[in-house]
Scaffold this motif. Structure first.
Motif: not given
Lengths: 352, 352
Positions: B86-91, B117-125, B267-270
């Motif tokens: 993700g390079h910290y793109v909006l999750g 890997r490395r997503a910015a905050h991903i909110g509510c699943l 940063g999230a791993s999702a």
């Protein structure tokens, strides 16, 4: 206390395989089922180890349980997704075939899934996993039994579904992490053991049929029956309940055979999902991460100084190593049971 | 109490999309992120709804969070298995792309998986799932954040990992079952809310850094920090702990980026896994089963007559329906926050 004697694991394997073959199982089926039950025994899951041999063989002799490989039917196959109908073939054979099939999908494209409906009793989920983690694969198993209702919905009284375990084997650079946990607070096995021992459960995890929380196993074994609380208990049971519904969907839902069919024979729906880390960040990075996490956890200060923090599967794998070195310790009751079966099948006794 | 006003969902969508675009997001990114945050808001997850807009845009303006679609990098792709960085793109954009990718695998071969890997905050699943259940797909999401440690190992004192939620959308013949549960007893959000309110937690689910169980949020916010107990608590925490390790393996493990890398940016791993029931027992049999199970559960007698048994997601979906009909009710504080942002970006205010 019953006495225990140690038996060489290879000799035990041959003995149990012969029991299954003499009772009518194909050689392949006998070998696979023996391996899974013995593995459960070695990992310390005594209620889901060799004590299942007589139950399984009684089922075969009674005709409810099948033991021919060709009876297991592959209903669909996309290369990575399969559905099997077990037609009540010995569960460990069905689940092992499903896992092999899912592993094939994983090694070819990164993930594979195989669903089985109507498997006979499948034993201990943790016992299936090590062959896959040994290959660097992540293996997951889910199961439910649509013929049985034991656990209540969160906030409900009536027993609706089964404990619906989730198991997984996770490779590390040392021993794998092996987890096998039900989505209920406790299993039926523990409730039964407490009833037989005349003791209470360690927590109030039962709901009597008239809606009272209880730690008394007799409140479960009533007619109509009581319920077991979902994982999380009264406070956080919405979580275990939600996860149990997911397990139902992944097993009986995908299987196309579930509670809607009101099956009257005990039979598992089981789903195997296998993932190959080589298709993602790589096996080295995967095991670097899982090993690092394992070390972090083992370095945790314990809440109780007498009880160091452990990883899931660690205690079972230590028992397994010991048994492979020193022989498997079987209770005299289990040996008598196996010997009775050997006599019935006109085979030499184990204890001779 | 803050006052609340109702806003038309379509007008709100346009307003939030413009904020993101004006702050520098690609149109596609702005649309996807807005949809996910608004969906969280409509489902009643106020802490993971539109109140994240200002946090996300502040992150973009500060340069830590990226908002260009092309920055999200697809590292590997087997057709059904993918890894993204993700390079910290909006999750929400990262996770939505991963889900779309996994859904493509599912509709072509039965199952698909994508790891980010490395997503910015991903909110509510829970906010991601309905578009997939609407297509008759089972969608699962797992996440962890390797830069944060909040939850202790079972039997341990030190905070090691994150609450590691599991979310899933399960199609039925009516509304989907939507679950989103953390593998910890409580989330950091709740601990913070209790601290801010000067109240205790409803249960002793914290461990102070000197190893005492506590319901006092101040015992968590110490230096060094306290811990949150795993799902299952003291009695059954080995289960939540084991499941959390599985989530770590499926997210940061497969991502090849985790705690071993000691990331210092949130940063999230999702991981998204999507399954198409048509490749197994069929969609009709699947939804027959899930609908049957849903009815069984809703027919359960409640423990408390005032609180009927509900399915996961049922309450949120009812709020969502109401908001779509009557407009979304936003607190005056949230509206002031959004208007401040609009002013800063030289856009018309929402409340005009």
């Amino acid at each position: 206390m019953t006495q225990a004697t140690h038996y060489d694991v290879q000799a035990l394997t041959t003995f149990v395989e012969r029991l299954f073959e003499k009772a009518g199982a194909d050689t392949e089926v006998a070998q696979v089922v023996t391996r899974v039950l013995l593995e459960g025994e070695l990992l310390g899951h005594r209620t889901h180890g060799l004590n299942l041999v007589s139950r399984y063989i009684d089922g075969m002799l009674g005709g409810q349980v099948k033991a021919r490989a060709q009876v297991l039917e592959q209903v669909s196959d996309s290369g990575i997704s399969s559905l099997f109908d077990g037609h009540y073939v010995l569960g460990p054979y069905c689940v092992s075939r499903a896992l092999d099939c899912a592993a094939k999908g994983a090694t070819s494209q990164g993930i594979g899934i195989a669903v089985v409906r109507r498997a006979a009793h499948i034993g201990c989920l943790a016992a299936y996993l090590k062959p896959y983690t040994d290959q660097g694969l992540v293996a997951m198993l889910y199961s439910s039994d649509p013929s049985v209702g034991l656990v209540c919905a969160h906030g409900g009284v009536d027993p609706v579904y089964t404990p619906n375990p989730i198991a997984a084997g996770i490779p590390t650079q040392g021993e794998p992490i092996l987890l096998d946990v039900s989505m209920s607070t406790v299993t039926l096995g523990l409730v039964g053991q407490c009833r037989d021992a005349g003791s209470r459960l360690p927590h109030s995890v039962l709901v009597s049929n008239d809606g009272q929380l209880s730690d008394d196993p007799r409140d479960f074994f009533t007619s109509p029956q009581g319920s077991i609380l979902p994982l999380g208990g009264q406070a956080f049971g919405h979580k275990g309940f939600a996860l149990a519904l997911l397990v139902e969907a992944l097993t009986s839902g995908l299987a196309g055979h579930g509670r809607k069919d009101a099956p009257d024979q005990w039979g598992a729906s089981a789903t195997a999902v296998v993932i190959d880390p080589r298709f993602f960040g790589g096996l080295q990075a995967f095991t670097d991460e899982t090993s690092f996490l394992g070390r972090l956890i083992l370095a945790s200060r314990p809440l109780d100084p007498e009880r160091p923090v452990r990883l899931p599967g660690q205690a079972g794998l230590a028992l397994r190593r010991q048994a492979l070195e020193q022989g498997a310790s079987l209770s005299s009751q289990l040996v008598a049971d196996l010997d009775r079966l050997a006599g019935q099948l006109q085979l030499p006794a184990l204890s001779q």
